[in-house]
Design a protein around this motif. Structure first.
Motif, PDB file in Angstrom:
ATOM      1  N   ILE A 155       4.243  12.266   4.090  1.00 23.83           N
ATOM      2  CA  ILE A 155       2.391  12.346   4.010  1.00 23.83           C
ATOM      3  C   ILE A 155       2.251  13.654   3.732  1.00 23.83           C
ATOM      4  N   LEU A 156       3.015  14.915   3.808  1.00 29.61           N
ATOM      5  CA  LEU A 156       2.341  16.079   3.029  1.00 29.61           C
ATOM      6  C   LEU A 156       2.414  16.042   1.712  1.00 29.61           C
ATOM      7  N   THR A 157       3.264  15.285   0.864  1.00 31.32           N
ATOM      8  CA  THR A 157       3.435  15.035  -0.344  1.00 31.32           C
ATOM      9  C   THR A 157       2.187  13.798  -1.009  1.00 31.32           C
ATOM     10  N   TYR A 158       2.186  12.712  -0.334  1.00 27.81           N
ATOM     11  CA  TYR A 158       1.682  11.731  -0.864  1.00 27.81           C
ATOM     12  C   TYR A 158       0.080  11.264  -0.033  1.00 27.81           C
ATOM     13  N   GLY A 159       0.077  11.925   1.285  1.00 30.80           N
ATOM     14  CA  GLY A 159      -0.908  11.594   2.099  1.00 30.80           C
ATOM     15  C   GLY A 159      -0.807  10.390   2.739  1.00 30.80           C
ATOM     16  N   GLU A 160       0.593   9.701   2.715  1.00 32.15           N
ATOM     17  CA  GLU A 160       0.986   8.733   3.398  1.00 32.15           C
ATOM     18  C   GLU A 160       2.488   8.316   3.287  1.00 32.15           C
ATOM     19  N   ARG A 161       2.906   7.573   4.196  1.00 29.26           N
ATOM     20  CA  ARG A 161       4.330   7.451   3.929  1.00 29.26           C
ATOM     21  C   ARG A 161       4.615   5.868   3.313  1.00 29.26           C
ATOM     22  N   LYS A 162       5.221   5.984   2.194  1.00 37.07           N
ATOM     23  CA  LYS A 162       5.672   4.589   1.457  1.00 37.07           C
ATOM     24  C   LYS A 162       6.716   4.027   2.048  1.00 37.07           C
ATOM     25  N   PRO A 163       6.659   2.735   2.265  1.00 33.60           N
ATOM     26  CA  PRO A 163       7.705   1.947   2.656  1.00 33.60           C
ATOM     27  C   PRO A 163       9.143   2.141   1.711  1.00 33.60           C
ATOM     28  N   VAL A 164      10.123   2.022   2.405  1.00 38.69           N
ATOM     29  CA  VAL A 164      11.590   2.269   1.736  1.00 38.69           C
ATOM     30  C   VAL A 164      11.719   1.135   0.672  1.00 38.69           C
ATOM     31  N   ASP A 165      11.265   0.052   1.013  1.00 36.72           N
ATOM     32  CA  ASP A 165      11.351  -1.126   0.119  1.00 36.72           C
ATOM     33  C   ASP A 165      10.848  -1.074  -1.240  1.00 36.72           C
ATOM     34  N   ALA A 166       9.813  -0.197  -1.320  1.00 31.01           N
ATOM     35  CA  ALA A 166       9.152   0.017  -2.705  1.00 31.01           C
ATOM     36  C   ALA A 166      10.146   1.066  -3.388  1.00 31.01           C
ATOM     37  N   PHE A 167      10.688   1.909  -2.832  1.00 31.54           N
ATOM     38  CA  PHE A 167      11.595   2.896  -3.509  1.00 31.54           C
ATOM     39  C   PHE A 167      12.706   2.037  -3.957  1.00 31.54           C
ATOM     40  N   LEU A 168      13.336   1.254  -2.997  1.00 30.15           N
ATOM     41  CA  LEU A 168      14.524   0.625  -3.490  1.00 30.15           C
ATOM     42  C   LEU A 168      14.135  -0.361  -4.512  1.00 30.15           C
ATOM     43  N   LYS A 169      13.053  -1.093  -4.556  1.00 32.32           N
ATOM     44  CA  LYS A 169      12.737  -1.768  -5.742  1.00 32.32           C
ATOM     45  C   LYS A 169      12.836  -1.247  -7.153  1.00 32.32           C
ATOM     46  N   THR A 170      12.171   0.148  -6.976  1.00 31.98           N
ATOM     47  CA  THR A 170      12.171   0.852  -8.202  1.00 31.98           C
ATOM     48  C   THR A 170      13.593   1.424  -8.511  1.00 31.98           C
ATOM     49  N   VAL A 171      14.332   1.424  -7.734  1.00 29.81           N
ATOM     50  CA  VAL A 171      15.763   1.705  -8.222  1.00 29.81           C
ATOM     51  C   VAL A 171      16.332   0.402  -8.845  1.00 29.81           C
ATOM     52  N   ASP A 172      16.227  -0.642  -8.040  1.00 27.57           N
ATOM     53  CA  ASP A 172      16.663  -1.938  -8.649  1.00 27.57           C
ATOM     54  C   ASP A 172      16.079  -2.215 -10.191  1.00 27.57           C
TER      55      ASP A 172
END
Length: 491
Positions: free
Chosen positions: A433-450
């Motif tokens: 939240i300090l960095t983005y202003g929100e909490r992004k779902p972990v699935d989005a990060f995992l999808k980027t990795v995939d």
């Protein structure tokens, strides 16, 4: 569990040998008839009478619901519920060593040490007694961009946890004798850092790589210790610990319950305009310190994008996993990390290397990626050449799909395992939240990795090694080649 079962079996064996030892029988049936214990043992397949089992969990569990509320003064309160009987609450501040001035140099390091000391409302003894009565754990951490304070205990103590946490962060007393006592511990930590070549070099790399506040040391410089006082800390906290720059995050707490407790304690914080983060520029550079050590420690690194360019930051994270490395002896157990790039191509091939490890430091708007190595002094020049050549090999596309798949799986595994800890979940909420202003779902990060490909890895590495090199060396540095000669290997 297995040890307990073995002990019970051993005890049962002893019991049988003492009380039910039978003569030699022709069959097990005869033995069962002669020994009543065999006829009274109930089969484990038969349910126990009067014992009701809880319902099994559904196959597809829904992720915990995340909620965020912004108070009128700009302070954010975020939480995520979990079935865990304990809760973790943290207060995170957009303030780190990059906000230090020459007057307050080293303040964040000392503030980390001064966490959960005497406040304007509690003595340190009383604070410790209250924390102990809850059975709570407390911790504090300082980084270049953020500060974090965390308390962890059973859910029933959430109101007390929040009150103690807020009082410790908002109302520190900075008693002179406590400040002086922690300054002595800071001096010890600085001395311990000098005995940790890798940690020392990583600090040196940041100082050499950047022009601007990002070059500020995370550890208090020895020259600044005499100037650190309670008044300096009080001024630093007053200027930087403001409502729009703070997030209170919790894991394992109902959001409405959290709001009822937090709002009266933090709603009166001043609503000061959030300042623009100080800008730093990656410039590269060279750091050398000859200590007469029996080994040569070195680091080669380059600038990478920060979390504001999320895909490239994810590539840097996966690249670190792919390169891997470690010590010549694997302390984590046989085979740990043996399939990483640096293990296969450096540590397993050249016995002169004592250590070779990839590292990454990623911040909001910038970051560093590099490789740390340790060799014998006479092998330093050759060792640095080998490390440079391996980075070039990755940029030239010599990584195969098997290496990438392993790195992607290791990255996802590390993320998901970390998020099993409620304290890390609370920290992840607050820092995102300090960095983005929100909490992004972990699935989005995992999808980027995939979705990363071999071309992404090669293109990213080619792009970063085209930037100015940052080089640091420590120990026996007389045989370390010149900055220009090492830099030219990346051309």
């Amino acid at each position: 569990m297995y040890r307990t079962a073995a002990l019970r079996a051993k005890a049962l064996t002893g019991c049988l040998s003492r009380s039910f030892r039978a003569s030699r029988y022709a069959s097990s049936t005869a033995a069962a008839m002669a020994s009543p214990v065999f006829s009274t043992i109930r089969s484990l397949n038969i349910p126990l009478e009067g014992v009701s089992l809880p319902p099994s969990l559904p196959d597809n569990l829904q992720p915990s619901k995340h909620q965020t509320t912004t108070l009128p003064n700009g302070l954010k309160i975020a939480s995520e519920m979990s079935p865990n009987p304990a809760a973790s609450v943290g207060l995170y501040v957009d303030c780190g060593s990059i906000y230090e001035t020459p007057y307050s140099r080293g303040a964040t390091h000392l503030l980390e040490r001064m966490a959960f000391k005497s406040t304007l409302n509690r003595s340190h003894v009383r604070l410790v007694r209250e924390i102990e009565s809850m059975g709570a754990n407390t911790s504090a951490s300082a980084s270049r961009e953020q500060m974090g304070y965390t308390i962890d205990a059973l859910k029933t103590y959430v109101p007390q946890m929040v009150e103690v946490l807020v009082d410790s962060v908002r109302n520190p007393a900075f008693v002179d004798w406590e400040v002086n006592e922690e300054l002595q511990k800071v001096k010890v930590e600085i001395g311990e850092l000098a005995k940790n070549p890798m940690g020392y070099l990583l600090e040196a790399v940041h100082s050499a790589a950047y022009s601007g506040p990002m070059a500020n040391p995370l550890y208090a410089p020895e020259s600044a210790i005499s100037g650190l006082t309670g008044d300096v800390l009080e001024k630093f906290v007053k200027e930087n610990y403001t409502a729009p720059r703070m997030v209170l995050a919790a894991s394992g707490v109902e959001h409405d319950e959290l709001l009822k407790v937090v709002e009266p304690l933090l709603s009166d914080l001043p609503n000061v305009i959030r300042p623009v983060e100080p800008k730093s520029e990656y410039v590269g550079g060279d750091f050398r310190q000859h200590t007469g050590d029996e080994a040569t420690h070195f680091a080669l690194s380059f600038g990478v994008p920060g979390w504001d360019k999320e895909k490239e930051a994810v590539i840097a994270t996966v690249l670190q996993m792919l390169m891997g490395g470690g010590g010549s002896f694997s302390a984590g157990g046989p085979g740990k990390g043996m399939h990483s790039w640096l293990y296969l191509r450096i540590l397993n091939q050249y016995q002169e290397f004592q250590s070779c490890t990839a590292f990454a430091s990623i911040f909001n708007n910038s970051g560093l990626f590099g490789i740390y190595g340790c060799t014998s002094p006479e092998y330093a020049a050759k060792g640095i050449e080998l490390v440079a050549d391996e980075m070039k090999a990755v940029a030239e596309g010599k990584v195969n799909q098997k290496h990438l798949d392993r790195a992607k799986a290791a990255t996802k595994s590390a993320i998901l395992m970390n998020l099993e800890s409620r304290m890390i979940v609370a920290e992840d909420i607050g820092r995102q939240i300090l960095t983005y202003g929100e909490r992004k779902p972990v699935d989005a990060f995992l999808k980027t990795v995939d979705q990363l490909t071999l071309k992404d890895i090669a293109d990213f590495t080619s792009k970063i090694i085209a930037k100015p090199l940052t080089m640091a060396s420590l120990g026996a540095v007389l045989n370390v080649p010149s900055y220009d000669s090492v830099s030219s290997r990346f051309s």
